[in-house]
Motif scaffolding. Structure first.
Motif, PDB file in Angstrom:
ATOM      1  N   PHE A  43       0.815  -1.210   0.000  1.00 33.20           N
ATOM      2  CA  PHE A  43       0.000   0.000   0.000  1.00 33.20           C
ATOM      3  C   PHE A  43       0.856   1.271   0.000  1.00 33.20           C
ATOM      4  N   SER A  44       2.095   1.200   0.504  1.00 31.08           N
ATOM      5  CA  SER A  44       3.009   2.340   0.373  1.00 31.08           C
ATOM      6  C   SER A  44       3.764   2.276  -0.944  1.00 31.08           C
ATOM      7  N   SER A  45       4.232   1.069  -1.305  1.00 34.41           N
ATOM      8  CA  SER A  45       5.096   0.962  -2.482  1.00 34.41           C
ATOM      9  C   SER A  45       4.323   1.299  -3.758  1.00 34.41           C
ATOM     10  N   THR A  46       3.026   0.993  -3.802  1.00 37.60           N
ATOM     11  CA  THR A  46       2.253   1.289  -5.003  1.00 37.60           C
ATOM     12  C   THR A  46       2.041   2.802  -5.164  1.00 37.60           C
ATOM     13  N   TRP A  47       1.930   3.521  -4.042  1.00 35.34           N
ATOM     14  CA  TRP A  47       1.808   4.982  -4.145  1.00 35.34           C
ATOM     15  C   TRP A  47       3.055   5.598  -4.775  1.00 35.34           C
ATOM     16  N   SER A  48       4.192   4.881  -4.725  1.00 39.78           N
ATOM     17  CA  SER A  48       5.426   5.446  -5.277  1.00 39.78           C
ATOM     18  C   SER A  48       5.336   5.627  -6.795  1.00 39.78           C
ATOM     19  N   TYR A  49       4.389   4.924  -7.443  1.00 35.94           N
ATOM     20  CA  TYR A  49       4.185   5.143  -8.882  1.00 35.94           C
ATOM     21  C   TYR A  49       3.584   6.522  -9.147  1.00 35.94           C
ATOM     22  N   LEU A  50       2.813   7.034  -8.167  1.00 36.10           N
ATOM     23  CA  LEU A  50       2.031   8.253  -8.402  1.00 36.10           C
ATOM     24  C   LEU A  50       2.533   9.468  -7.630  1.00 36.10           C
ATOM     25  N   GLN A  66       5.395  11.747  -5.871  1.00 44.40           N
ATOM     26  CA  GLN A  66       6.835  11.967  -6.023  1.00 44.40           C
ATOM     27  C   GLN A  66       7.537  12.349  -4.723  1.00 44.40           C
ATOM     28  N   ARG A  67       6.797  12.477  -3.632  1.00 43.74           N
ATOM     29  CA  ARG A  67       7.418  12.890  -2.367  1.00 43.74           C
ATOM     30  C   ARG A  67       8.527  11.919  -1.972  1.00 43.74           C
ATOM     31  N   PRO A  68       9.610  12.459  -1.357  1.00 42.93           N
ATOM     32  CA  PRO A  68      10.771  11.631  -1.023  1.00 42.93           C
ATOM     33  C   PRO A  68      10.418  10.380  -0.217  1.00 42.93           C
ATOM     34  N   PHE A  69       9.428  10.491   0.679  1.00 45.28           N
ATOM     35  CA  PHE A  69       9.089   9.321   1.491  1.00 45.28           C
ATOM     36  C   PHE A  69       8.728   8.132   0.615  1.00 45.28           C
ATOM     37  N   PHE A  70       7.891   8.398  -0.413  1.00 49.77           N
ATOM     38  CA  PHE A  70       7.435   7.285  -1.252  1.00 49.77           C
ATOM     39  C   PHE A  70       8.498   6.855  -2.253  1.00 49.77           C
ATOM     40  N   GLN A  71       9.506   7.723  -2.500  1.00 48.20           N
ATOM     41  CA  GLN A  71      10.539   7.386  -3.474  1.00 48.20           C
ATOM     42  C   GLN A  71      11.732   6.669  -2.840  1.00 48.20           C
ATOM     43  N   GLN A  72      11.593   6.245  -1.590  1.00 47.00           N
ATOM     44  CA  GLN A  72      12.671   5.482  -0.954  1.00 47.00           C
ATOM     45  C   GLN A  72      12.915   4.182  -1.718  1.00 47.00           C
ATOM     46  N   GLY A  73      14.157   3.729  -1.701  1.00 47.11           N
ATOM     47  CA  GLY A  73      14.521   2.500  -2.402  1.00 47.11           C
ATOM     48  C   GLY A  73      13.695   1.301  -1.974  1.00 47.11           C
ATOM     49  N   PHE A  96      10.713   1.050  -1.242  1.00 49.68           N
ATOM     50  CA  PHE A  96       9.411   0.999  -1.917  1.00 49.68           C
ATOM     51  C   PHE A  96       9.574   0.853  -3.424  1.00 49.68           C
ATOM     52  N   VAL A  97      10.435   1.706  -4.005  1.00 52.80           N
ATOM     53  CA  VAL A  97      10.577   1.716  -5.463  1.00 52.80           C
ATOM     54  C   VAL A  97      11.132   0.377  -5.966  1.00 52.80           C
ATOM     55  N   ASP A  98      12.121  -0.176  -5.249  1.00 54.04           N
ATOM     56  CA  ASP A  98      12.737  -1.418  -5.702  1.00 54.04           C
ATOM     57  C   ASP A  98      11.827  -2.633  -5.543  1.00 54.04           C
ATOM     58  N   SER A  99      10.852  -2.559  -4.642  1.00 54.12           N
ATOM     59  CA  SER A  99      10.030  -3.741  -4.396  1.00 54.12           C
ATOM     60  C   SER A  99       8.610  -3.593  -4.933  1.00 54.12           C
ATOM     61  N   ARG A 100       8.288  -2.417  -5.539  1.00 57.34           N
ATOM     62  CA  ARG A 100       6.879  -2.188  -5.895  1.00 57.34           C
ATOM     63  C   ARG A 100       6.377  -3.151  -6.962  1.00 57.34           C
ATOM     64  N   GLY A 101       7.274  -3.558  -7.871  1.00 56.59           N
ATOM     65  CA  GLY A 101       6.854  -4.477  -8.934  1.00 56.59           C
ATOM     66  C   GLY A 101       6.427  -5.826  -8.391  1.00 56.59           C
ATOM     67  N   TRP A 102       7.304  -6.477  -7.634  1.00 62.98           N
ATOM     68  CA  TRP A 102       6.951  -7.814  -7.155  1.00 62.98           C
ATOM     69  C   TRP A 102       5.837  -7.769  -6.128  1.00 62.98           C
ATOM     70  N   ARG A 103       5.740  -6.677  -5.373  1.00 63.60           N
ATOM     71  CA  ARG A 103       4.661  -6.598  -4.377  1.00 63.60           C
ATOM     72  C   ARG A 103       3.291  -6.538  -5.048  1.00 63.60           C
ATOM     73  N   LEU A 104       3.218  -5.848  -6.185  1.00 64.98           N
ATOM     74  CA  LEU A 104       1.948  -5.814  -6.930  1.00 64.98           C
ATOM     75  C   LEU A 104       1.621  -7.186  -7.510  1.00 64.98           C
ATOM     76  N   VAL A 105       2.655  -7.884  -8.000  1.00 66.75           N
ATOM     77  CA  VAL A 105       2.437  -9.231  -8.535  1.00 66.75           C
ATOM     78  C   VAL A 105       1.944 -10.170  -7.423  1.00 66.75           C
ATOM     79  N   TYR A 106       2.552 -10.039  -6.246  1.00 68.96           N
ATOM     80  CA  TYR A 106       2.162 -10.828  -5.070  1.00 68.96           C
ATOM     81  C   TYR A 106       0.693 -10.547  -4.725  1.00 68.96           C
ATOM     82  N   ALA A 107       0.299  -9.265  -4.766  1.00 68.93           N
ATOM     83  CA  ALA A 107      -1.091  -8.885  -4.468  1.00 68.93           C
ATOM     84  C   ALA A 107      -2.039  -9.441  -5.527  1.00 68.93           C
TER      85      ALA A 107
END
Lengths: 140, 157
Positions: free
Chosen positions: B43-50, B52-59, B61-72
């Motif tokens: 729920f945090s990592s997916t917001w990183s697609y939309l 741009q705030r630094p909190f959501f752009q942390q590694g 989240f950004v590095d794991s957002r792909g597989w986390r969506l696939v897992y979901a």
């Protein structure tokens, strides 16, 4: 980064792992908020068996896999995710419990429930997404 | 009265079997990819697609957002298989009011992300890796959940 970390076999493995998770959540009726709430109201202790069964399998795997295998079958190394205890963990867990006790839905079932056609859970899903957004914005 | 029936009025086998299968999913993810499969981070990592705030752009989240969506996505797929193949396709529904799902959900999202874990992250993965902060988190959210659910049953019913 994302191309290296998301090869097709790894994506399929992740999808299959998620599917097992979602199937288990459904079979154990954790995707029914009423069942979760009846546990929290001490009317049905089934959730203890769900949690206990899941922890048992994961405990054995987390302990044994790194001893028996040099590395994961599709990747370079086993990850760890150390949890920390501080004020945020305490406040966050307490607030999470308040929300869980109010609606009977936690993140896994909110997602999985959609696969069983429980559209009402979209309300919970929207709430969770909004809560995660506000949390991130407040952290700056 | 029969003890098993008073603790588990709807039977106990499907709970235990379901729990073992949930654990197998998390275990499979670890054995094949080495990943720790908590659920709330998506729920945090997916917001990183939309966002741009630094909190959501942390590694993390950004590095794991792909597989986390696939897992979901897998979660939805697994529930779909159960629904069509094992539950006769009777659509799941809940009588919990929409406002309760939305407001409860908000606290679930905010709290799990602030506390870095939910029932699967702290509960299954944290306890499964014998981490005491996760045990404390589980005891904390169980306590406030028991309290809230019982008060809500009294006041909102």
């Amino acid at each position: 980064m994302s191309t290296a970390s998301m090869t097709l076999p790894k994506s399929l493995a992740t999808l299959a792992a998620g599917a097992l998770f979602g199937f288990g959540l459904s079979l154990s009726t954790m995707i029914r908020p009423e069942v979760v709430l009846s546990f929290l109201r001490f009317q049905d202790f089934g959730l203890m068996l769900v949690m206990g069964g899941a922890v048992l399998v994961v405990l054995l795997t987390y302990q044994l896999a790194p001893r028996l295998l040099e590395r994961p079958l599709l990747d370079e190394h086993f990850h760890t995710h150390p949890s920390i205890w501080n004020r945020d963990t305490l406040v966050g867990a307490a607030l999470f419990g308040v929300g869980w006790g109010l609606c009977g839905v936690c993140p896994g079932p909110a997602i999985a429930g959609l696969g069983a056609g429980n559209w009402s859970l979209l309300w919970a899903l929207a709430g969770i997404a909004l809560g995660a957004l506000v949390q991130g914005i407040r952290m700056k | 009265m029969n003890l098993s029936l008073s603790l588990f009025p709807l039977g106990w086998q499907h709970y235990l079997l379901g729990g073992l299968i949930i654990g197998s999913g998390t275990a499979l993810l670890f054995v094949l990819t080495g990943r720790i499969g908590g659920m709330s981070t998506v729920f945090s990592s997916t917001w990183s697609y939309l966002v741009q705030r630094p909190f959501f752009q942390q590694g993390r989240f950004v590095d794991s957002r792909g597989w986390r969506l696939v897992y979901a996505l897998g979660l939805i797929l697994g529930a779909l298989v159960w629904w069509l193949g094992f539950a006769g396709g009777v659509r799941e529904a809940t009588a919990v009011p929409a406002w309760q799902l939305l407001v409860g959900g908000f606290f679930v999202g905010y709290g799990s992300r602030l506390g870095n874990g939910c029932t699967s992250g702290h509960g299954i993965c944290g306890l499964g890796s014998l981490q005491w902060p996760s045990l404390l988190a589980v005891l904390t959210f169980m306590a406030t959940a028991f309290l809230t659910a019982n008060l809500a049953a009294r006041w909102l019913a």
